[in-house]
Design an enzyme around this catalytic site. Structure first.
Site, PDB file in Angstrom:
ATOM      1  N   HIS A 162       1.893   5.905   6.700  1.00 41.76           N
ATOM      2  CA  HIS A 162       0.969   4.958   6.041  1.00 41.76           C
ATOM      3  C   HIS A 162      -0.152   4.530   7.002  1.00 41.76           C
ATOM      4  CE1 HIS A 162      -0.401   1.683   3.536  1.00 41.76           C
ATOM      5  NE2 HIS A 162       0.525   1.918   2.641  1.00 41.76           N
ATOM      6  N   ARG A 167       1.554  -5.018   9.124  1.00 51.21           N
ATOM      7  CA  ARG A 167       0.361  -4.758   8.292  1.00 51.21           C
ATOM      8  C   ARG A 167      -0.681  -4.028   9.141  1.00 51.21           C
ATOM      9  NH1 ARG A 167       0.306  -4.082   3.517  1.00 51.21           N
ATOM     10  NH2 ARG A 167       1.230  -6.103   3.026  1.00 51.21           N
ATOM     11  N   ASP A 223      -6.696   2.894  -4.977  1.00 55.82           N
ATOM     12  CA  ASP A 223      -5.296   3.193  -4.651  1.00 55.82           C
ATOM     13  C   ASP A 223      -4.971   4.515  -5.339  1.00 55.82           C
ATOM     14  OD1 ASP A 223      -2.227   1.172  -4.728  1.00 55.82           O
ATOM     15  OD2 ASP A 223      -2.683   3.143  -3.866  1.00 55.82           O
ATOM     16  N   ARG A 281      10.490   1.512   7.830  1.00 58.73           N
ATOM     17  CA  ARG A 281       9.478   0.715   8.553  1.00 58.73           C
ATOM     18  C   ARG A 281       9.955  -0.677   8.922  1.00 58.73           C
ATOM     19  NH1 ARG A 281       4.969  -1.364   4.112  1.00 58.73           N
ATOM     20  NH2 ARG A 281       6.459  -2.281   2.646  1.00 58.73           N
ATOM     21  N   GLU A 284      -3.313   8.377   3.992  1.00 61.03           N
ATOM     22  CA  GLU A 284      -1.875   8.456   4.250  1.00 61.03           C
ATOM     23  C   GLU A 284      -1.298   9.820   3.846  1.00 61.03           C
ATOM     24  OE1 GLU A 284      -0.392   5.260   1.823  1.00 61.03           O
ATOM     25  OE2 GLU A 284      -2.241   4.142   2.123  1.00 61.03           O
TER      26      GLU A 284
HETATM   27  O1  TA6 Z   1      -0.213   3.234   0.082  1.00 57.60           O
HETATM   28  C1  TA6 Z   1      -0.842   2.308  -0.777  1.00 57.60           C
HETATM   29  C2  TA6 Z   1       0.210   1.332  -1.280  1.00 57.60           C
HETATM   30  O2  TA6 Z   1       1.235   1.990  -1.976  1.00 57.60           O
HETATM   31  C3  TA6 Z   1      -0.490   0.292  -2.147  1.00 57.60           C
HETATM   32  O3  TA6 Z   1      -0.116   0.411  -3.496  1.00 57.60           O
HETATM   33  C4  TA6 Z   1      -0.038  -1.027  -1.518  1.00 57.60           C
HETATM   34  O4  TA6 Z   1       1.149  -1.467  -2.118  1.00 57.60           O
HETATM   35  C5  TA6 Z   1       0.145  -0.603  -0.069  1.00 57.60           C
HETATM   36  O5  TA6 Z   1       0.811   0.650  -0.171  1.00 57.60           O
HETATM   37  C6  TA6 Z   1       0.800  -1.596   0.836  1.00 57.60           C
HETATM   38  O6  TA6 Z   1       2.149  -1.774   0.488  1.00 57.60           O
HETATM   39  P1  TA6 Z   1       2.945  -2.923   1.331  1.00 57.60           P
HETATM   40  O7  TA6 Z   1       4.372  -2.855   0.849  1.00 57.60           O
HETATM   41  O8  TA6 Z   1       2.807  -2.545   2.795  1.00 57.60           O
HETATM   42  O9  TA6 Z   1       2.258  -4.214   1.039  1.00 57.60           O
END
Ligand code: TA6
Length: 300
Positions: free
Chosen positions: A153, A55, A199, A78, A273
């Site tokens: 990301h 995270r 988002d 990832r 991103e």
């Molecule tokens: O990039 C934004 C996103 O697609 C959000 O919708 C949220 O889901 C985030 O990625 C994090 O995703 P994750 O699978 O890391 O919890």
């Protein structure tokens, strides 16, 4: 489960970055100007043991973005434990030449079970005094065309996202998919600010997105510039491709819903991103798709 290796790349200017072998996830970027401040955000509750996606930092999203039947969210890159460090070169002399590193992920039983194609991913890092380039190269090693999404990301560290503390510039006039409301919008704002869950997927975004960050308690402001590009066959006959920008802040409710994210950590981060997600990228056999970003941090 043994802890994944963390590889540190140093630069003679004093900048350095750390990369987890798990998912080849960049965890930190410390600039020469601010060697004690990670320009990237990593949650205090992030799992670094390989038990789940990290995270924070720069998780690699491939071959799908978001939920997709038969895939973990954001794909398998990832969370792969099979990334290998192929080379690392530390710049020790004077001058601005970068330190560099390359990580590689080849198709394996885990990826083939999800996505039956031969490929190689190469994450190439170039570390300078106050900028970091990360490039994801997708090599099609199969006999047929492949189709995928890819995204870097990037989680940026923010002192306080509220009240204009974080302003994302360069997106005005673009159409974007607002994933919170499920609508298509045109960005009217010269600077995107944050006061609720955000988002947004900006299709065909410009090369440069500028993030202005206000310093806390009168501390230094910062300008983080993310310069992104996408190419076909960058190293031989480069053909520029369109690329998108995703802007995300989970805000209060989504923050509470993530076990690996503090309830108030939405205040200290923003995701900007670079990606190829509004359309699937097609790639012919033997060719290479590159998605890259250069993160430049200026302390004002
Ligand atoms: O990039 C934004 C996103 O697609 C959000 O919708 C949220 O889901 C985030 O990625 C994090 O995703 P994750 O699978 O890391 O919890």
């Amino acid at each position: 489960m043994s802890m994944p290796d963390i590889i540190t790349i140093n630069h003679s200017s004093g900048s350095y970055c750390e990369v987890s072998q798990y998912g080849a996830t960049v965890l930190s970027f410390y600039t020469a100007a601010e060697p004690t401040r990670n320009a990237l955000f990593v949650s205090d509750k992030a799992a670094l043991d390989g038990s789940k996606p990290i995270r924070g930092g720069i998780p690699l999203v491939f071959p799908v973005f978001g939920p997709a039947a038969g895939f973990p969210n954001h794909g398998f890159a990832r969370t792969s434990t099979e990334w290998e460090l192929k080379e690392i070169n530390m710049h020790v002399g004077e001058g601005e030449d970068p330190s560099s590193a390359q990580f590689s992920l080849e198709a394996n039983d885990v990826t083939r079970a999800l996505w039956p194609h031969a490929f190689e991913l190469v994450l190439e890092l170039k570390l300078y005094a106050n900028k970091l380039t990360t490039a994801l190269h997708v090599h099609n090693k199969s006999d047929g065309e492949i189709s995928f999404q890819a995204l870097l990301h990037t989680y940026l560290s923010v002192d306080d996202v509220r009240d204009g503390g974080c302003q994302v510039e360069g997106l005005q006039g673009l159409e974007y998919h607002d994933k919170v409301t499920g609508t298509k919008q045109i960005e009217q704002r010269s600077a995107v600010t944050f006061d609720k869950e955000t988002d947004s997927v900006y299709a065909n975004a410009p090369t440069e997105v500028v993030v202005r960050l206000r310093g806390a308690q009168g501390g230094a402001d910062r300008v983080v510039t993310i310069a992104k590009n996408a190419f076909l066959d960058q190293s031989t006959q480069p053909v520029e491709q369109k690329s998108d920008a995703v802007v995300w802040n989970p805000w209060t409710e989504k923050a509470k819903g993530m076990s690996d994210f503090g309830d108030d950590e939405y205040l200290r981060m923003v995701c900007v991103e670079p990606g190829r997600v509004s359309e699937f990228q097609q790639l012919a056999p033997g060719h290479v798709f590159t998605l890259q970003q250069t993160i430049h941090v200026a302390k004002l």
